[in-house]
Write a protein that holds these residues in place. Structure first.
Motif, PDB file in Angstrom:
ATOM      1  N   LEU A   1      -3.342  -9.890  18.954  1.00 19.33           N
ATOM      2  CA  LEU A   1      -3.797  -8.561  18.555  1.00 19.33           C
ATOM      3  C   LEU A   1      -2.623  -7.723  18.306  1.00 19.33           C
ATOM      4  O   LEU A   1      -1.740  -7.710  18.995  1.00 19.33           O
ATOM      5  N   MET A   2      -2.347  -7.325  17.030  1.00 17.66           N
ATOM      6  CA  MET A   2      -1.241  -6.530  16.513  1.00 17.66           C
ATOM      7  C   MET A   2      -1.439  -5.117  16.097  1.00 17.66           C
ATOM      8  O   MET A   2      -2.572  -5.175  15.370  1.00 17.66           O
ATOM      9  N   LEU A   3      -0.786  -4.316  16.687  1.00 16.42           N
ATOM     10  CA  LEU A   3      -1.095  -2.908  16.235  1.00 16.42           C
ATOM     11  C   LEU A   3       0.288  -2.406  15.083  1.00 16.42           C
ATOM     12  O   LEU A   3       1.377  -2.524  15.651  1.00 16.42           O
ATOM     13  N   GLU A   4       0.110  -2.066  14.033  1.00 13.54           N
ATOM     14  CA  GLU A   4       1.428  -1.982  13.227  1.00 13.54           C
ATOM     15  C   GLU A   4       1.171  -0.618  12.383  1.00 13.54           C
ATOM     16  O   GLU A   4      -0.038  -0.185  11.966  1.00 13.54           O
ATOM     17  N   TRP A   5       1.922   0.344  12.176  1.00 16.14           N
ATOM     18  CA  TRP A   5       1.702   1.549  11.589  1.00 16.14           C
ATOM     19  C   TRP A   5       3.155   1.917  10.829  1.00 16.14           C
ATOM     20  O   TRP A   5       4.418   1.287  11.310  1.00 16.14           O
ATOM     21  N   TYR A   6       3.152   2.830   9.604  1.00 15.52           N
ATOM     22  CA  TYR A   6       4.126   3.154   8.762  1.00 15.52           C
ATOM     23  C   TYR A   6       4.071   4.579   8.836  1.00 15.52           C
ATOM     24  O   TYR A   6       2.935   5.357   8.471  1.00 15.52           O
ATOM     25  N   ARG A   7       5.300   5.384   8.605  1.00 19.59           N
ATOM     26  CA  ARG A   7       5.211   6.757   8.779  1.00 19.59           C
ATOM     27  C   ARG A   7       6.289   7.143   7.407  1.00 19.59           C
ATOM     28  O   ARG A   7       7.532   7.114   7.904  1.00 19.59           O
TER      29      ARG A   7
ATOM     30  N   LEU B   1       0.937  -1.080   0.129  1.00 20.35           N
ATOM     31  CA  LEU B   1      -0.089  -0.249  -0.052  1.00 20.35           C
ATOM     32  C   LEU B   1       0.921   1.284   0.057  1.00 20.35           C
ATOM     33  O   LEU B   1       0.506   2.306  -0.540  1.00 20.35           O
ATOM     34  N   LEU B   2       1.966   1.239   0.760  1.00 23.17           N
ATOM     35  CA  LEU B   2       2.858   2.303   0.651  1.00 23.17           C
ATOM     36  C   LEU B   2       3.530   2.545  -0.589  1.00 23.17           C
ATOM     37  O   LEU B   2       3.441   3.799  -0.989  1.00 23.17           O
ATOM     38  N   ALA B   3       3.746   1.523  -1.380  1.00 25.68           N
ATOM     39  CA  ALA B   3       4.719   1.758  -2.678  1.00 25.68           C
ATOM     40  C   ALA B   3       3.495   2.206  -3.639  1.00 25.68           C
ATOM     41  O   ALA B   3       3.846   2.848  -4.505  1.00 25.68           O
ATOM     42  N   ALA B   4       2.179   1.965  -3.395  1.00 25.61           N
ATOM     43  CA  ALA B   4       1.138   2.325  -4.282  1.00 25.61           C
ATOM     44  C   ALA B   4       0.702   3.736  -3.897  1.00 25.61           C
ATOM     45  O   ALA B   4      -0.216   4.352  -4.582  1.00 25.61           O
ATOM     46  N   GLY B   5       1.330   4.641  -2.897  1.00 26.05           N
ATOM     47  CA  GLY B   5       0.891   5.962  -2.508  1.00 26.05           C
ATOM     48  C   GLY B   5       0.010   6.119  -1.295  1.00 26.05           C
ATOM     49  O   GLY B   5      -0.562   7.281  -1.519  1.00 26.05           O
ATOM     50  N   SER B   6      -0.086   5.061  -0.373  1.00 24.93           N
ATOM     51  CA  SER B   6      -0.995   5.414   0.504  1.00 24.93           C
ATOM     52  C   SER B   6      -0.769   6.505   1.166  1.00 24.93           C
ATOM     53  O   SER B   6      -1.650   7.045   2.214  1.00 24.93           O
ATOM     54  N   GLY B   7       0.411   6.914   1.610  1.00 24.33           N
ATOM     55  CA  GLY B   7       0.731   7.630   2.689  1.00 24.33           C
ATOM     56  C   GLY B   7       0.693   7.012   3.989  1.00 24.33           C
ATOM     57  O   GLY B   7       0.893   5.931   3.929  1.00 24.33           O
TER      58      GLY B   7
ATOM     59  N   ALA C   1      10.655  -2.894  -5.681  1.00 24.69           N
ATOM     60  CA  ALA C   1      11.241  -2.453  -6.938  1.00 24.69           C
ATOM     61  C   ALA C   1      10.320  -1.359  -7.621  1.00 24.69           C
ATOM     62  O   ALA C   1      11.200  -0.327  -8.329  1.00 24.69           O
ATOM     63  N   ALA C   2       9.060  -1.167  -7.125  1.00 21.53           N
ATOM     64  CA  ALA C   2       8.340   0.155  -7.980  1.00 21.53           C
ATOM     65  C   ALA C   2       8.797   1.322  -7.158  1.00 21.53           C
ATOM     66  O   ALA C   2       8.548   2.375  -7.665  1.00 21.53           O
ATOM     67  N   GLY C   3       9.109   1.116  -6.075  1.00 19.12           N
ATOM     68  CA  GLY C   3       9.402   2.207  -5.128  1.00 19.12           C
ATOM     69  C   GLY C   3       8.759   2.381  -3.793  1.00 19.12           C
ATOM     70  O   GLY C   3       7.747   2.888  -3.713  1.00 19.12           O
ATOM     71  N   LEU C   4       9.351   2.203  -2.634  1.00 18.19           N
ATOM     72  CA  LEU C   4       8.931   2.144  -1.391  1.00 18.19           C
ATOM     73  C   LEU C   4       9.265   3.486  -0.888  1.00 18.19           C
ATOM     74  O   LEU C   4      10.606   3.606  -0.804  1.00 18.19           O
ATOM     75  N   PRO C   5       8.468   4.420  -0.443  1.00  8.58           N
ATOM     76  CA  PRO C   5       8.874   5.796   0.139  1.00  8.58           C
ATOM     77  C   PRO C   5       9.692   5.560   1.408  1.00  8.58           C
ATOM     78  O   PRO C   5       9.574   4.404   1.975  1.00  8.58           O
ATOM     79  N   GLU C   6      10.774   6.359   1.526  1.00  5.52           N
ATOM     80  CA  GLU C   6      11.385   6.063   2.728  1.00  5.52           C
ATOM     81  C   GLU C   6      10.555   6.489   4.016  1.00  5.52           C
ATOM     82  O   GLU C   6       9.862   7.180   4.075  1.00  5.52           O
ATOM     83  N   CYS C   7      10.724   5.540   4.977  1.00  4.72           N
ATOM     84  CA  CYS C   7       9.765   5.066   6.029  1.00  4.72           C
ATOM     85  C   CYS C   7      10.120   4.653   7.028  1.00  4.72           C
ATOM     86  O   CYS C   7      11.177   3.718   7.034  1.00  4.72           O
ATOM     87  N   ALA C   8       9.419   4.478   8.427  1.00  4.95           N
ATOM     88  CA  ALA C   8       9.789   3.523   9.456  1.00  4.95           C
ATOM     89  C   ALA C   8       8.503   2.958   9.742  1.00  4.95           C
ATOM     90  O   ALA C   8       7.707   3.760   9.527  1.00  4.95           O
ATOM     91  N   GLY C   9       8.664   1.970  10.254  1.00  5.95           N
ATOM     92  CA  GLY C   9       7.487   1.274  10.558  1.00  5.95           C
ATOM     93  C   GLY C   9       7.539   0.287  12.035  1.00  5.95           C
ATOM     94  O   GLY C   9       8.803   0.046  12.279  1.00  5.95           O
ATOM     95  N   VAL C  10       6.696   0.079  12.576  1.00  4.59           N
ATOM     96  CA  VAL C  10       6.542  -0.727  14.041  1.00  4.59           C
ATOM     97  C   VAL C  10       5.301  -1.679  14.124  1.00  4.59           C
ATOM     98  O   VAL C  10       4.340  -1.297  13.805  1.00  4.59           O
ATOM     99  N   ALA C  11       5.617  -2.535  14.683  1.00  2.88           N
ATOM    100  CA  ALA C  11       4.383  -3.600  15.185  1.00  2.88           C
ATOM    101  C   ALA C  11       4.517  -3.832  16.780  1.00  2.88           C
ATOM    102  O   ALA C  11       5.623  -4.119  17.194  1.00  2.88           O
ATOM    103  N   LEU C  12       3.446  -3.812  17.052  1.00  2.00           N
ATOM    104  CA  LEU C  12       3.289  -3.674  18.739  1.00  2.00           C
ATOM    105  C   LEU C  12       2.227  -4.792  19.166  1.00  2.00           C
ATOM    106  O   LEU C  12       1.093  -4.668  18.628  1.00  2.00           O
ATOM    107  N   GLY C  13       2.499  -5.636  20.102  1.00  8.37           N
ATOM    108  CA  GLY C  13       1.532  -6.534  20.542  1.00  8.37           C
ATOM    109  C   GLY C  13       0.450  -5.814  21.511  1.00  8.37           C
ATOM    110  O   GLY C  13       0.968  -5.589  22.650  1.00  8.37           O
ATOM    111  N   VAL C  14      -0.456  -5.848  21.150  1.00 12.38           N
ATOM    112  CA  VAL C  14      -1.609  -5.140  21.878  1.00 12.38           C
ATOM    113  C   VAL C  14      -2.035  -5.851  23.178  1.00 12.38           C
ATOM    114  O   VAL C  14      -2.063  -5.454  24.652  1.00 12.38           O
ATOM    115  N   ASP C  15      -2.334  -7.369  23.269  1.00 16.46           N
ATOM    116  CA  ASP C  15      -2.593  -8.260  24.161  1.00 16.46           C
ATOM    117  C   ASP C  15      -1.528  -7.969  25.296  1.00 16.46           C
ATOM    118  O   ASP C  15      -1.881  -7.789  26.539  1.00 16.46           O
ATOM    119  N   ARG C  16      -0.250  -8.248  24.948  1.00 17.63           N
ATOM    120  CA  ARG C  16       0.791  -7.816  26.007  1.00 17.63           C
ATOM    121  C   ARG C  16       1.037  -6.375  26.708  1.00 17.63           C
ATOM    122  O   ARG C  16       1.245  -6.427  27.771  1.00 17.63           O
TER     123      ARG C  16
END
Length: 314
Positions: free
Chosen positions: A100-106, A71-77, A277-292
């Protein structure tokens, strides 16, 4: 009785409040919520994680990471999601095969800037007051709690330092250097971290980059971090690798390590490679375990007590 929830009604109300606070946090920042497939043609090839296979041959995802990067490579922001993920064999006091996982990309952020945002989330969720979350380099954490420099210590020196602090498992004779580093983080260094407020450990060995960039230097380090609280790992984040050829090489190396170890080597996500290969924007991402996170926030004795129905009651 087995039909009853594994969490109390009071805990379920606290869980609902936590999820509402998470959603409010991202809505206020204009980050788009997304919803990606749970079933995939591909699986993880990480040596330490096993995917669950469905009867049609597809795989239950261990993380929404690959689809979110497409999705990020497709321009989602900037994007985020809450989803259930599945990992075979993960069952114990602090583990459940479904969680349950919380994941986000910036886009536009590196891993240090993303750590800043995680601190803001921890404050919003009532986990940590402002100014209490510390950061340690991987080397600092090891020197303080493992008694050895993880980058310069030899394998025999690692064995001696770690064996003096924890009993290695019966199969430790099969460990390579990374095996001992993994054992050290899981049973020596990690459990001694962040007894009161959460803390970050960053700049991991380059051999443990996973999907993170590697920063040249002496030694080179992976731009990866983990969040710990009360001795438990809560989150794993990266300054994301955008090089398709390098990621393909890492996947193929991971598959070979699995084959050598006598483990199944499932197909890696070719769609992700195409997206990179199409192009991932420079970004950082994280996954967090919500139950824990909820377990630690409420001081619950085990992960099952933070879930509506744990594995044994599902």
């Amino acid at each position: 009785m087995s039909w009853k929830p594994s969490a109390s009604l009071e805990t379920l109300r606290a869980r609902a409040d936590l999820l509402a606070r998470i959603r409010t946090f991202f809505v206020a920042r204009g980050v788009m919520e997304v919803d990606t497939p749970v079933l995939s043609q591909h699986a993880t090839v990480d040596l330490h994680i096993d995917s669950l296979r469905a009867s049609d041959g597809r795989w239950l995802h261990t993380s929404p990471e690959f689809a979110m990067k497409r999705l990020l490579a497709a321009g989602s922001g900037a994007i985020w999601q809450l989803c259930h993920v599945f990992r075979a064999g993960d069952l114990g006091r602090h583990h459940n095969p479904e969680f349950l996982m919380l994941e986000w990309y910036r886009p536009g952020l590196d891993h240090h800037q993303l750590m800043d945002e995680i601190i803001e989330l921890m404050i919003a969720l009532g986990v940590a007051p402002a100014g209490t979350v510390e950061r340690y380099s991987y080397r600092q954490a090891w020197l303080e709690h493992g008694g050895i420099d993880p980058f310069t210590g030899s394998v025999p020196e690692l064995v001696r330092a770690l064996s003096a602090r924890a009993d290695p498992p019966a199969h430790a004779d099969d460990f390579d250097r990374d095996g001992w580093l993994d054992f050290g983080m899981a049973f020596v260094v990690g459990p001694r971290l962040a007894p009161v407020a959460p803390c970050f450990v960053y700049d991991f060995p380059a051999s443990q980059a996973a999907l993170a960039r590697v920063r040249p230097g002496t030694p080179p380090v992976a731009e990866r971090f983990e969040l710990f609280w009360k001795g438990q790992e809560l989150a794993n984040g990266f300054h994301e690798l955008g090089d398709a050829a390098e990621q393909r090489a890492r996947f193929e190396a991971d598959r070979e390590r699995r084959r050598v170890a006598g483990r199944e080597a499932p197909p890696y996500d070719a769609h992700l490679i195409e997206a990179l290969a199409a192009g991932l924007p420079e970004c950082a991402g994280v996954a967090l375990g919500v139950d824990r996170l909820l377990m630690l926030l409420l001081g619950l004795p085990e992960l099952a007590a933070a879930m509506p129905f744990d594995y044994g009651r599902a």
